[in-house]
Design an enzyme around this catalytic site. Structure first.
Site, PDB file in Angstrom:
ATOM      1  CG  ASP A  61      29.559 126.613  38.339  1.00 47.32           C
ATOM      2  OD1 ASP A  61      28.536 126.759  37.636  1.00 47.32           O
ATOM      3  OD2 ASP A  61      29.770 127.266  39.387  1.00 47.32           O
ATOM      4  CG  HIS A  77      24.527 123.996  35.097  1.00 50.17           C
ATOM      5  ND1 HIS A  77      25.211 124.649  36.097  1.00 50.17           N
ATOM      6  CD2 HIS A  77      23.630 124.886  34.626  1.00 50.17           C
ATOM      7  CE1 HIS A  77      24.744 125.882  36.226  1.00 50.17           C
ATOM      8  NE2 HIS A  77      23.783 126.049  35.354  1.00 50.17           N
ATOM      9  CB  VAL A  85      24.995 133.537  33.810  1.00 49.90           C
ATOM     10  CG1 VAL A  85      25.768 134.143  32.638  1.00 49.90           C
ATOM     11  CG2 VAL A  85      25.786 133.699  35.111  1.00 49.90           C
ATOM     12  CG  ASN A 126      19.309 126.138  35.917  1.00 53.76           C
ATOM     13  OD1 ASN A 126      18.654 125.105  36.063  1.00 53.76           O
ATOM     14  ND2 ASN A 126      20.432 126.363  36.571  1.00 53.76           N
ATOM     15  CG  HIS A 129      25.004 128.485  31.452  1.00 50.25           C
ATOM     16  ND1 HIS A 129      24.337 129.691  31.398  1.00 50.25           N
ATOM     17  CD2 HIS A 129      24.799 128.001  32.707  1.00 50.25           C
ATOM     18  CE1 HIS A 129      23.759 129.924  32.564  1.00 50.25           C
ATOM     19  NE2 HIS A 129      24.004 128.911  33.376  1.00 50.25           N
TER      20      HIS A 129
HETATM   21  P1  AMP Z   1      22.693 129.494  36.158  1.00 45.46           P
HETATM   22  O1  AMP Z   1      22.138 129.649  37.537  1.00 45.46           O
HETATM   23  O2  AMP Z   1      22.134 128.317  35.423  1.00 45.46           O
HETATM   24  O3  AMP Z   1      22.588 130.786  35.357  1.00 45.46           O
HETATM   25  O4  AMP Z   1      24.220 129.161  36.346  1.00 45.46           O
HETATM   26  C1  AMP Z   1      25.247 130.105  36.324  1.00 45.46           C
HETATM   27  C2  AMP Z   1      26.469 129.400  36.809  1.00 45.46           C
HETATM   28  O5  AMP Z   1      27.612 130.123  36.409  1.00 45.46           O
HETATM   29  C3  AMP Z   1      26.536 129.248  38.333  1.00 45.46           C
HETATM   30  O6  AMP Z   1      26.628 127.868  38.666  1.00 45.46           O
HETATM   31  C4  AMP Z   1      27.777 130.042  38.707  1.00 45.46           C
HETATM   32  O7  AMP Z   1      28.497 129.453  39.779  1.00 45.46           O
HETATM   33  C5  AMP Z   1      28.577 130.020  37.406  1.00 45.46           C
HETATM   34  N1  AMP Z   1      29.482 131.139  37.216  1.00 45.46           N
HETATM   35  C6  AMP Z   1      29.176 132.451  37.214  1.00 45.46           C
HETATM   36  N2  AMP Z   1      30.263 133.213  36.987  1.00 45.46           N
HETATM   37  C7  AMP Z   1      31.294 132.346  36.814  1.00 45.46           C
HETATM   38  C8  AMP Z   1      32.700 132.504  36.548  1.00 45.46           C
HETATM   39  N3  AMP Z   1      33.250 133.721  36.402  1.00 45.46           N
HETATM   40  N4  AMP Z   1      33.465 131.398  36.460  1.00 45.46           N
HETATM   41  C9  AMP Z   1      32.912 130.165  36.608  1.00 45.46           C
HETATM   42  N5  AMP Z   1      31.600 129.953  36.848  1.00 45.46           N
HETATM   43  C10 AMP Z   1      30.804 131.024  36.959  1.00 45.46           C
END
Ligand code: AMP
Ligand code: ZN
Length: 113
Positions: free
Chosen positions: A29, A101, A95, A86, A99
């Site tokens: 991340d 975490h 996003v 989430n 995914h």
């Molecule tokens: P969520 O809030 O569960 O949708 O988590 C999305 C996660 O994706 C967050 O922790 C962001 O920091 C991570 N994220 C978004 N874009 C990128 C990227 N290009 N590279 C690595 N992590 C990312």
């Protein structure tokens, strides 16, 4: 489709990749919330947990199994770790490509804020 994670899967956006197979990719991340913060996701685009179907059951099992193997590799098996999905606004999903975490490397506290 304008999905950042699909772009990562297609090699259009660089990441610190940790693992990849035919169905799954894992990377660090870029805004880590713990000393270890990795994301494990299916290459298949699925918007949210609400969109899972019974056909995705094996894929979901593989995601969790991959995450536990990555936790072991990161030295987290014994001290412990957390796996989080989430979902939508109240769940803090930013996003919309599901995914997992993987968080660890410090006591994480419970319940989350
Ligand atoms: P969520 O809030 O569960 O949708 O988590 C999305 C996660 O994706 C967050 O922790 C962001 O920091 C991570 N994220 C978004 N874009 C990128 C990227 N290009 N590279 C690595 N992590 C990312
Ligand atoms: Zn996607």
């Amino acid at each position: 489709m304008d999905c950042i994670f699909c772009k990562i899967i297609n090699g259009k956006v660089p990441v610190d990749k940790i693992y990849e197979n035919k169905q799954i990719i894992a990377f660090c991340d870029h805004h880590p919330q713990a000393p270890v913060h990795q994301l494990i996701l299916p290459k298949k685009h699925i918007d949210t947990l609400n969109d899972l179907t019974v056909e995705d059951s094996a894929l979901l099992g593989s995601l969790i199994q991959t995450a536990s193997q990555l936790a072991e590799k990161a030295g987290l098996a014994k001290p412990g770790y957390r796996l989080v999905f989430n979902c939508n606004a109240d769940g803090g999903q930013l996003v919309f490509h599901i995914h997992l975490h993987l968080l660890g490397g410090r006591p994480l506290g419970w319940p989350p804020g």
